[in-house]
Enzyme design. Structure first.
Site, short mmCIF file in Angstrom:
data_model
loop_
_atom_site.label_atom_id
_atom_site.label_comp_id
_atom_site.label_asym_id
_atom_site.label_seq_id
_atom_site.Cartn_x
_atom_site.Cartn_y
_atom_site.Cartn_z
N GLN A 121 0.84 -1.20 0.00
CA GLN A 121 0.00 0.00 0.00
C GLN A 121 0.87 1.25 0.00
OE1 GLN A 121 -2.37 1.31 3.53
NE2 GLN A 121 -4.11 0.98 2.18
N GLY A 122 0.80 2.07 -1.03
CA GLY A 122 1.57 3.30 -1.15
C GLY A 122 0.67 4.52 -1.01
N SER A 124 0.64 6.67 2.34
CA SER A 124 1.22 7.69 3.21
C SER A 124 2.48 8.29 2.59
CB SER A 124 1.58 7.07 4.57
OG SER A 124 0.43 6.57 5.21
N SER A 156 3.28 -0.64 3.48
CA SER A 156 3.16 -2.00 4.01
C SER A 156 3.59 -3.04 2.99
CB SER A 156 1.71 -2.28 4.43
OG SER A 156 1.23 -1.27 5.28
N GLU A 245 -10.61 -1.31 4.20
CA GLU A 245 -9.55 -1.39 5.21
C GLU A 245 -10.11 -1.26 6.61
OE1 GLU A 245 -6.64 1.79 5.18
OE2 GLU A 245 -5.06 0.37 5.65
#
Length: 383
Positions: A121-122, A124, A156, A245
């Site tokens: 997951q990109g 932040s 993550s 999520e």
């Protein structure tokens, strides 16, 4: 929706329970938490077993009752968690089902279910915190390709991932548009992690794991066909991802915490701590809390079934209360265990340290309170 199991669903439960009893003893020992290549191999092998047995991705298509039965039985049997498959199975896959094209579903969904491809997951970025609309990673269109430049943090599973669900700015730069334009200028891309210009640097957490990483992007080419949703409409697609999520991704962990709480009560009875009325009351309150959270999971799963598969804002209530209850669980565990809780190599210590991140991960508790105030309670936005 009536979630009481039917005869057919009870047969499903019995079949799953039998399969778990035959399959789990054949698994090799799990790798250490810090061995992410080993964890990828272990987690994807487990996913392939689920796929071959017909149990992969039940939360994508099965009835609410079957989804809940699967969560209960796999946790009770102490089956492996989704682990490295977390983002693909619980975020990216459901988002592609809801927002992707037929070609995108055909390309990405089955490899996720088989455990062939891992997603990270990109979202932040440094300096943006939980304010995703402040992202500065930029994608400039060049014909059929976007050129992406910027950086992400707390990504993550980036170290072992094949794909990244990536948020980029395709609209006006930050500071040059209105607040509304700021949200409209975002696009959701599927980034291949082996593309030229991608650099991954693992970050070691307080608990010793390197499940997060910094990701640097230098003119990375991403085909326009890898865009999920329309250009500059990524904020809306992101809300779909975050709904999954927060709404259902923690469901299995709620079951695991209920099991952990039961183990803690047995330990307290064995070591004499059960005689402490204050501690006994704390355990009882946590039991009520996790029972209520499980009921909320059931409500969210049922609601998602009625709303086309996408969970509603109730997911923020679950995320807020679950992350706080998980921290309280491991604080109470420290009181029950005494000196044993100080063993840095012990599983309780690792879980206690990991629990500290839960009120930050997937949107801070402050963000969840804002969502609940505005979208659940209907309160006006702050000035």
């Amino acid at each position: 929706m009536d979630l009481a199991p039917t005869e057919e669903e009870e047969e499903f439960r019995a079949g799953l329970r039998d399969w778990l009893a035959r399959t789990l003893p054949t698994l090799p020992p799990p790798p250490s938490p810090a061995d992410w290549p080993g964890r990828r191999a272990y987690d994807t092998a487990w996913q392939r077993l689920l796929y071959d047995a017909g149990y992969a991705g039940l939360h994508w298509s099965a009835s609410p009752a079957r989804r809940l039965i699967f969560l209960e039985e796999t946790e009770l049997a102490r089956a492996p968690y989704v682990g490295a498959n977390f983002v693909g199975l619980l975020h990216a896959g459901p988002t592609i089902i809801a927002e992707g094209t037929a070609e995108q579903r055909a390309r990405w969904l089955d490899p996720i279910l088989r455990g062939d491809e891992i997603w990270c997951q990109g979202f932040s970025e440094p300096g943006a915190g939980s304010d995703l609309a402040s992202l500065r990673t930029r994608a400039v269109r060049d014909g059929d390709t976007y050129r992406v430049t910027g950086s992400k943090i707390w990504t993550s599973h980036a170290e072992v991932a094949d794909w990244c669900e990536l948020l980029v700015r395709t609209g006006p730069a930050i500071g040059t548009g209105t607040d509304t334009a700021r949200h409209r200028g975002i696009t959701w891309l599927a980034l291949p992690m082996d593309a030229p210009g991608v650099t991954v640097r693992p970050l070691r957490t307080l608990a010793g794991s390197a499940e997060f990483a910094e990701v640097f992007l230098d003119e990375v080419p991403v085909p326009v066909s890898h865009r999920v949703g329309a250009e500059n409409d990524g904020w809306r697609v992101t809300m779909v991802t975050l709904s999954f999520e927060r709404g259902t991704a923690f469901a299995g962990e709620v079951v695991a915490c209920r099991r952990t709480l039961a183990e803690l009560a047995r330990t307290a009875r064995a070591n004499g701590r059960w005689d402490d009325p204050v501690l006994r009351r704390a355990l009882g309150r946590l039991a009520a809390e996790f029972t209520a959270l499980w009921r909320l999971v059931q409500a969210n799963v049922s609601e998602a079934q009625h709303s086309g598969g996408v969970p509603g804002s109730g997911g923020s209530v679950l995320k807020l209360r679950y992350s706080q209850a998980r921290q309280e669980l491991y604080e109470t565990a420290a009181q029950v265990l005494g000196d044993e809780a100080l063993d840095l190599d012990g599983p309780w210590t690792s879980e206690r340290l990991s629990s500290l991140a839960y009120t930050i991960a997937a949107g801070t508790s402050q963000i969840q309170r804002n969502i609940i105030a505005e979208r659940v309670l209907g309160l006006p936005k702050g000035g």
